[in-house]
Design an enzyme around this catalytic site. Structure first.
Site, PDB file in Angstrom:
ATOM      1  N   GLU A   1      -4.439   8.300  -2.485  1.00  0.00           N
ATOM      2  CA  GLU A   1      -4.979   7.018  -2.040  1.00  0.00           C
ATOM      3  C   GLU A   1      -5.337   6.125  -3.219  1.00  0.00           C
ATOM      4  O   GLU A   1      -5.224   4.897  -3.131  1.00  0.00           O
ATOM      5  CB  GLU A   1      -6.190   7.232  -1.135  1.00  0.00           C
ATOM      6  CG  GLU A   1      -5.869   7.862   0.210  1.00  0.00           C
ATOM      7  CD  GLU A   1      -4.881   7.047   1.043  1.00  0.00           C
ATOM      8  OE1 GLU A   1      -4.798   5.812   0.856  1.00  0.00           O
ATOM      9  OE2 GLU A   1      -4.183   7.646   1.871  1.00  0.00           O
TER      10      GLU A   1
ATOM     11  N   HIS B   1       1.869   4.748  -2.733  1.00  0.00           N
ATOM     12  CA  HIS B   1       2.044   6.177  -2.460  1.00  0.00           C
ATOM     13  C   HIS B   1       3.418   6.654  -2.940  1.00  0.00           C
ATOM     14  O   HIS B   1       3.547   7.700  -3.585  1.00  0.00           O
ATOM     15  CB  HIS B   1       1.952   6.438  -0.956  1.00  0.00           C
ATOM     16  CG  HIS B   1       0.566   6.446  -0.395  1.00  0.00           C
ATOM     17  ND1 HIS B   1      -0.418   7.308  -0.827  1.00  0.00           N
ATOM     18  CD2 HIS B   1       0.002   5.716   0.607  1.00  0.00           C
ATOM     19  CE1 HIS B   1      -1.532   7.102  -0.135  1.00  0.00           C
ATOM     20  NE2 HIS B   1      -1.306   6.133   0.748  1.00  0.00           N
TER      21      HIS B   1
ATOM     22  N   HIS C   1       0.829  -1.210   0.000  1.00  0.00           N
ATOM     23  CA  HIS C   1       0.000   0.000   0.000  1.00  0.00           C
ATOM     24  C   HIS C   1       0.864   1.262   0.000  1.00  0.00           C
ATOM     25  O   HIS C   1       0.688   2.158  -0.836  1.00  0.00           O
ATOM     26  CB  HIS C   1      -0.910  -0.023   1.228  1.00  0.00           C
ATOM     27  CG  HIS C   1      -1.781   1.183   1.380  1.00  0.00           C
ATOM     28  ND1 HIS C   1      -3.098   1.212   0.977  1.00  0.00           N
ATOM     29  CD2 HIS C   1      -1.529   2.417   1.901  1.00  0.00           C
ATOM     30  CE1 HIS C   1      -3.611   2.409   1.220  1.00  0.00           C
ATOM     31  NE2 HIS C   1      -2.682   3.155   1.792  1.00  0.00           N
ATOM     32  N   GLU C   2       1.805   1.322   0.924  1.00  0.00           N
ATOM     33  CA  GLU C   2       2.626   2.527   1.037  1.00  0.00           C
ATOM     34  C   GLU C   2       3.555   2.688  -0.166  1.00  0.00           C
ATOM     35  O   GLU C   2       3.911   3.811  -0.540  1.00  0.00           O
ATOM     36  CB  GLU C   2       3.427   2.498   2.334  1.00  0.00           C
ATOM     37  CG  GLU C   2       2.593   2.390   3.615  1.00  0.00           C
ATOM     38  CD  GLU C   2       1.549   3.480   3.767  1.00  0.00           C
ATOM     39  OE1 GLU C   2       1.679   4.537   3.131  1.00  0.00           O
ATOM     40  OE2 GLU C   2       0.588   3.273   4.529  1.00  0.00           O
TER      41      GLU C   2
END
Length: 496
Positions: free
Chosen positions: A293, A267, A263-264
């Site tokens: 997001e 980003h 997930h990160e």
């Protein structure tokens, strides 16, 4: 003179951007490596530096330069977009007095420090006075910004994180979501069958970290311009050329840290892909947190919870942890990755129940900012809301209103971005598949170049040029945010 004024604004905003990036790194240091006893001293430093940065942003000379530059007729489209964003940032900054910026910075540092202990102890009363101070100051800033920008106070907070999308627009999107999601959830729970085999074992932190870094490289993360660390709450921060990711490890559960890293990394890939030629200008920075997001969730949810990804990662897991057996087959791992079950913790929630967590927080912070909910009543309101939306009530505040860092950290108006981003991710993934019909097969081979390359062109390289998430989505997919894409994704994955 107006063209010269624009050039001077570019120089000034580049300096401001560099200061802002340094402040972000100092905040990261405090969250990750600073000793607890140093929090007060670092808080004083941050408050002073934020006041200095605020004074740079609100210098009356900047207003004069903006007025002169806005009379220019020789700006190219990127310069014109940059100038509009400069004006927006100036108006946001000048609405808030310096003493409030300084006071809010100090309050946030104190509150975040207390939150770390209060969360572990499930002790909301200890956090309450500190969080109340943050809320009161945030409300004061929201009112001031709203008056300057012609917005309701909560809309002014939303505008900081997701420009151009007020609460009325979010209400409509969430109402659409609520009209079909409960029935879909019910059908999924009835259909999904017995749980997958548990992936049990001991998963040493060193092995988890090595696997996480391997996956980051596979996705395209540049370790010459970033790193992976540990924190209480996973996050991504820094600047494009110094991108920081954190996760948290549990030696009984490899999946939480791995999915957090994926997930990160989404980003961070966005940050690392922003256009270098506009690196220190507003137009060259991210397009808001809903866009951000969407980039984390297109990696984690769309790509890395797919059946194809399970086939790719299964042998890597067996190699990394020395495990084998039916639990570690691609099919079992896929079913584990998409298992739907209402739970208390937002960051561990599946993508079907996750929107309920966001709608709850969205409504609660609206009520807190608007004054219709007293902060002392937050735990009870949280429990009631969770029970209404998901049929469960947290047994303690650690698994309820204390679980997130956002409000103690001063991020009011951030939460809607998560579900808006999930919807945007589904819409972008549809468009990427249309452009690259073999996209899923490539993911199954561990080849993320088609997906990341499409994102580089249609999202990352656009930065803030389009001015809003809806405008960016329209450029990339042909339409603004459309919940129908998210619905199609969920129905294909869980009922197809």
């Amino acid at each position: 003179m107006s063209a010269e004024s624009y050039a001077e604004l570019e120089r000034r905003f580049a300096r401001m951007s560099k200061v802002g990036g340094a402040l972000g790194m100092l905040h990261w240091d405090q969250s990750v490596i600073m000793p607890a006893g140093g929090a007060e001293a670092r808080g004083e430093q941050l408050a002073t530096l934020r006041l200095i940065a605020h004074e740079m942003q609100t210098d009356p000379a900047v207003g004069d330069l903006l007025a002169a530059a806005e009379a220019a007729d020789r700006l190219d489209p990127w310069q014109a977009a940059n100038l509009r964003l400069m004006r927006r940032r100036y108006d946001h900054a000048t609405a808030v007095p310096g003493r409030l910026v300084e006071a809010l910075s100090r309050a946030v540092t104190r509150c975040e420090t207390v939150w770390r202990t209060a969360r572990a102890d499930s002790d909301f009363p200890t956090l309450l006075p500190h969080l109340r101070e943050v809320l009161d100051l945030t409300r004061e800033a929201a009112v001031a910004k709203g008056e300057r920008l012609g917005l309701a106070p909560y809309d002014a907070l939303l505008d900081e994180f997701d420009p151009g999308r007020p609460a009325a627009r979010i209400d409509a999107v969430f109402a659409d979501l609520e009209s079909w999601l409960p029935d879909l959830l019910s059908r999924i729970l009835d259909r999904q069958g017995p749980p997958p085999l548990p992936t049990e074992g001991r998963f040493p932190v060193a092995a988890q970290r090595a696997l996480g870094e391997r996956m980051m490289r596979t996705l395209g993360f540049d370790f010459d311009r970033g790193r992976l660390d540990v924190s209480l709450h996973p996050f991504s921060g820094g600047v494009p050329d110094d991108s920081r990711i954190t996760t948290r490890y549990d030696e009984d559960d490899y999946a939480s840290a791995l999915m957090g890293v994926l997930h990160e990394t989404g980003h961070a890939l966005y940050e690392q892909g922003l256009p270098k030629e506009w690196r220190y200008q507003p137009v060259g920075q991210d397009g808001g947190m809903a866009v951000h997001e969407s980039q984390s969730l297109i990696i984690e949810m769309q790509a890395c919870r797919s059946r194809e990804f399970a086939g790719f990662v299964a042998p890597l897991l067996r190699e990394a942890f020395g495990v084998d057996g039916e639990a570690w087959t691609p099919d079992n791992l896929y079913r584990a990755n998409i298992r739907v079950a209402p739970g208390f913790i937002r960051v561990d929630a599946d993508e079907v129940t996750y929107p309920a967590h966001i709608i709850l927080r969205y409504r609660l912070e609206q009520a807190l900012i608007g004054g219709s909910l007293d902060l002392a009543d937050l735990p009870e309101a949280w429990g009631e809301g969770m029970e209404k939306l998901l049929g469960i009530r947290p047994p303690d505040d650690r698994r309820g209103c204390l679980q997130d860092i956002h409000w103690p950290d001063g991020a009011w108006g951030y939460f809607p971005s998560y579900t808006l981003g999930a919807m945007g991710a589904a819409q972008l993934f549809e468009a990427a598949q249309a452009a690259h019909p073999g996209l899923r097969e490539a993911i199954g081979r561990g080849d993320f170049a088609p997906l990341v390359g499409w994102l580089r062109e249609h999202v990352h390289a656009r930065a803030s040029f389009d001015g809003s998430a809806d405008a960016l989505l329209e450029h990339a997919t042909g339409r603004p945010l459309d919940p129908a894409s998210f619905r199609r994704h969920l129905e294909r994955r869980y009922l197809g």
